[in-house]
Motif scaffolding. Structure first.
Motif, PDB file in Angstrom:
ATOM      1  N   ILE A  49       0.841  -1.202   0.000  1.00 42.67           N
ATOM      2  CA  ILE A  49       0.000   0.000   0.000  1.00 42.67           C
ATOM      3  C   ILE A  49       0.871   1.244   0.000  1.00 42.67           C
ATOM      4  O   ILE A  49       0.618   2.202  -0.739  1.00 42.67           O
ATOM      5  N   THR A  50       1.926   1.243   0.808  1.00 42.17           N
ATOM      6  CA  THR A  50       2.852   2.374   0.848  1.00 42.17           C
ATOM      7  C   THR A  50       3.517   2.584  -0.510  1.00 42.17           C
ATOM      8  O   THR A  50       3.612   3.719  -0.995  1.00 42.17           O
ATOM      9  N   LEU A  51       3.974   1.490  -1.126  1.00 45.65           N
ATOM     10  CA  LEU A  51       4.584   1.597  -2.460  1.00 45.65           C
ATOM     11  C   LEU A  51       3.590   2.147  -3.475  1.00 45.65           C
ATOM     12  O   LEU A  51       3.943   2.978  -4.313  1.00 45.65           O
ATOM     13  N   GLU A  52       2.355   1.675  -3.415  1.00 44.07           N
ATOM     14  CA  GLU A  52       1.345   2.141  -4.362  1.00 44.07           C
ATOM     15  C   GLU A  52       1.123   3.643  -4.211  1.00 44.07           C
ATOM     16  O   GLU A  52       1.086   4.374  -5.193  1.00 44.07           O
ATOM     17  N   PHE A  53       0.986   4.117  -2.978  1.00 43.81           N
ATOM     18  CA  PHE A  53       0.784   5.547  -2.765  1.00 43.81           C
ATOM     19  C   PHE A  53       2.016   6.357  -3.161  1.00 43.81           C
ATOM     20  O   PHE A  53       1.894   7.438  -3.742  1.00 43.81           O
ATOM     21  N   LEU A  54       3.206   5.843  -2.857  1.00 43.50           N
ATOM     22  CA  LEU A  54       4.432   6.547  -3.221  1.00 43.50           C
ATOM     23  C   LEU A  54       4.558   6.671  -4.740  1.00 43.50           C
ATOM     24  O   LEU A  54       4.821   7.762  -5.267  1.00 43.50           O
ATOM     25  N   ILE A  55       4.355   5.571  -5.444  1.00 46.73           N
ATOM     26  CA  ILE A  55       4.442   5.601  -6.911  1.00 46.73           C
ATOM     27  C   ILE A  55       3.354   6.507  -7.483  1.00 46.73           C
ATOM     28  O   ILE A  55       3.598   7.286  -8.407  1.00 46.73           O
ATOM     29  N   ASN A  56       2.148   6.434  -6.918  1.00 43.18           N
ATOM     30  CA  ASN A  56       1.050   7.261  -7.388  1.00 43.18           C
ATOM     31  C   ASN A  56       1.377   8.745  -7.234  1.00 43.18           C
ATOM     32  O   ASN A  56       1.176   9.538  -8.160  1.00 43.18           O
ATOM     33  N   LEU A  57       1.907   9.127  -6.070  1.00 48.74           N
ATOM     34  CA  LEU A  57       2.236  10.534  -5.831  1.00 48.74           C
ATOM     35  C   LEU A  57       3.404  10.997  -6.686  1.00 48.74           C
ATOM     36  O   LEU A  57       3.352  12.069  -7.291  1.00 48.74           O
ATOM     37  N   TRP A  78      -3.513  12.441 -11.733  1.00 49.43           N
ATOM     38  CA  TRP A  78      -3.686  13.521 -12.706  1.00 49.43           C
ATOM     39  C   TRP A  78      -3.713  12.957 -14.127  1.00 49.43           C
ATOM     40  O   TRP A  78      -4.539  13.353 -14.940  1.00 49.43           O
ATOM     41  N   VAL A  79      -2.842  12.020 -14.408  1.00 47.99           N
ATOM     42  CA  VAL A  79      -2.796  11.411 -15.734  1.00 47.99           C
ATOM     43  C   VAL A  79      -4.088  10.643 -16.014  1.00 47.99           C
ATOM     44  O   VAL A  79      -4.630  10.697 -17.113  1.00 47.99           O
ATOM     45  N   ILE A  80      -4.597   9.934 -15.015  1.00 46.57           N
ATOM     46  CA  ILE A  80      -5.848   9.190 -15.192  1.00 46.57           C
ATOM     47  C   ILE A  80      -6.999  10.142 -15.483  1.00 46.57           C
ATOM     48  O   ILE A  80      -7.767   9.940 -16.433  1.00 46.57           O
ATOM     49  N   ILE A  81      -7.122  11.194 -14.701  1.00 43.55           N
ATOM     50  CA  ILE A  81      -8.222  12.142 -14.891  1.00 43.55           C
ATOM     51  C   ILE A  81      -8.149  12.787 -16.262  1.00 43.55           C
ATOM     52  O   ILE A  81      -9.144  12.849 -16.989  1.00 43.55           O
ATOM     53  N   THR A  82      -6.980  13.286 -16.639  1.00 41.78           N
ATOM     54  CA  THR A  82      -6.870  13.964 -17.929  1.00 41.78           C
ATOM     55  C   THR A  82      -7.028  12.998 -19.102  1.00 41.78           C
ATOM     56  O   THR A  82      -7.594  13.361 -20.125  1.00 41.78           O
ATOM     57  N   PHE A  84      -8.927  10.364 -19.162  1.00 50.29           N
ATOM     58  CA  PHE A  84     -10.348  10.060 -19.294  1.00 50.29           C
ATOM     59  C   PHE A  84     -11.101  11.187 -19.994  1.00 50.29           C
ATOM     60  O   PHE A  84     -12.162  10.965 -20.548  1.00 50.29           O
ATOM     61  N   HIS A  85     -10.533  12.384 -19.961  1.00 45.20           N
ATOM     62  CA  HIS A  85     -11.112  13.509 -20.681  1.00 45.20           C
ATOM     63  C   HIS A  85     -10.566  13.608 -22.102  1.00 45.20           C
ATOM     64  O   HIS A  85     -10.896  14.547 -22.822  1.00 45.20           O
ATOM     65  N   GLY A  86      -9.715  12.680 -22.485  1.00 44.37           N
ATOM     66  CA  GLY A  86      -9.172  12.660 -23.848  1.00 44.37           C
ATOM     67  C   GLY A  86      -7.977  13.554 -24.058  1.00 44.37           C
ATOM     68  O   GLY A  86      -7.578  13.811 -25.180  1.00 44.37           O
ATOM     69  N   ASP A  87      -7.369  14.054 -22.989  1.00 48.69           N
ATOM     70  CA  ASP A  87      -6.231  14.966 -23.101  1.00 48.69           C
ATOM     71  C   ASP A  87      -4.936  14.176 -22.928  1.00 48.69           C
ATOM     72  O   ASP A  87      -4.398  14.070 -21.834  1.00 48.69           O
ATOM     73  N   LEU A  88      -4.418  13.599 -24.010  1.00 50.83           N
ATOM     74  CA  LEU A  88      -3.219  12.782 -23.934  1.00 50.83           C
ATOM     75  C   LEU A  88      -1.911  13.565 -23.876  1.00 50.83           C
ATOM     76  O   LEU A  88      -0.933  13.050 -23.384  1.00 50.83           O
ATOM     77  N   PRO A  89      -1.827  14.811 -24.355  1.00 52.70           N
ATOM     78  CA  PRO A  89      -0.551  15.526 -24.256  1.00 52.70           C
ATOM     79  C   PRO A  89      -0.062  15.770 -22.837  1.00 52.70           C
ATOM     80  O   PRO A  89       1.074  16.139 -22.634  1.00 52.70           O
ATOM     81  N   ALA A 145      -0.233   7.077 -21.134  1.00 56.60           N
ATOM     82  CA  ALA A 145       0.269   6.108 -20.150  1.00 56.60           C
ATOM     83  C   ALA A 145      -0.817   5.208 -19.589  1.00 56.60           C
ATOM     84  O   ALA A 145      -0.603   4.022 -19.388  1.00 56.60           O
ATOM     85  N   VAL A 146      -1.977   5.754 -19.319  1.00 60.04           N
ATOM     86  CA  VAL A 146      -3.028   4.954 -18.699  1.00 60.04           C
ATOM     87  C   VAL A 146      -3.549   3.905 -19.671  1.00 60.04           C
ATOM     88  O   VAL A 146      -3.584   2.715 -19.364  1.00 60.04           O
ATOM     89  N   TRP A 147      -3.928   4.323 -20.844  1.00 63.92           N
ATOM     90  CA  TRP A 147      -4.572   3.402 -21.782  1.00 63.92           C
ATOM     91  C   TRP A 147      -3.608   2.370 -22.335  1.00 63.92           C
ATOM     92  O   TRP A 147      -3.944   1.181 -22.415  1.00 63.92           O
ATOM     93  N   LEU A 148      -2.410   2.781 -22.721  1.00 63.76           N
ATOM     94  CA  LEU A 148      -1.463   1.806 -23.272  1.00 63.76           C
ATOM     95  C   LEU A 148      -0.932   0.883 -22.173  1.00 63.76           C
ATOM     96  O   LEU A 148      -0.701  -0.305 -22.420  1.00 63.76           O
ATOM     97  N   GLY A 149      -0.779   1.387 -20.960  1.00 71.30           N
ATOM     98  CA  GLY A 149      -0.377   0.529 -19.847  1.00 71.30           C
ATOM     99  C   GLY A 149      -1.429  -0.517 -19.531  1.00 71.30           C
ATOM    100  O   GLY A 149      -1.129  -1.698 -19.348  1.00 71.30           O
ATOM    101  N   LEU A 150      -2.703  -0.099 -19.480  1.00 67.05           N
ATOM    102  CA  LEU A 150      -3.793  -1.050 -19.230  1.00 67.05           C
ATOM    103  C   LEU A 150      -3.927  -2.054 -20.363  1.00 67.05           C
ATOM    104  O   LEU A 150      -4.144  -3.249 -20.130  1.00 67.05           O
TER     105      LEU A 150
END
Length: 134
Positions: A24-32, A38-42, A44-49, A109-114
């Motif tokens: 859990i600590t690693l997940e939060f550290l990597i996420n932060l 921020w990448v996930i939110i943007t 999902f709005h179609g803003d890949l740049p 990053a989100v879509w190609l990683g998934l």
């Protein structure tokens, strides 16, 4: 199934508290550090740049930690493991990381990683079946 929601939850459920808290600590550290939310939110709005706002060095760790958390919780769950049971998880982590590496040029990053994790899991399942039937 809890480790799919957040790496480490499955370990806590299995009674592996130190390992669960570490994941859990690693997940939060990597996420932060990678600015993943921020990448996930943007994305999902179609803003890949906005991929330039991501710390790719940190983000490349995420597929491996995520898939390891799922595999480890599955392994510690007590089911009798079949030969090569780790293949879907290992290939998912590997191809998911490759997806993150090439995400600047295609899909973000989100879509190609998934997509990489999904393809890796399917490749691992196929290879596992092939080796079992041999």
């Amino acid at each position: 199934m809890w480790s799919i929601a957040l790496p480490g939850f499955g370990q806590l459920l299995n009674g592996k508290y130190v390992k669960g808290i570490l994941l859990i600590t690693l997940e939060f550290l990597i996420n932060l550090k990678s600015h993943l939310n921020w990448v996930i939110i943007t994305s999902f709005h179609g803003d890949l740049p906005t991929i330039e706002q991501t710390n790719m060095e940190w983000l490349m760790f995420y597929p491996c930690v995520y898939m390891f958390g799922i595999w480890d919780a599955y392994k510690d769950g007590g089911d009798d493991l079949k030969p090569n049971a780790s293949f879907p998880f290992a290939f998912g982590a590997f191809i998911g990381t490759i997806g993150v590496v090439f995400s600047k040029d295609f899909l973000g990053a989100v879509w190609l990683g998934l997509l990489g994790i999904g393809v890796g899991v399917l490749v691992g399942i196929g290879l596992q079946s092939f080796l079992r039937n041999r």
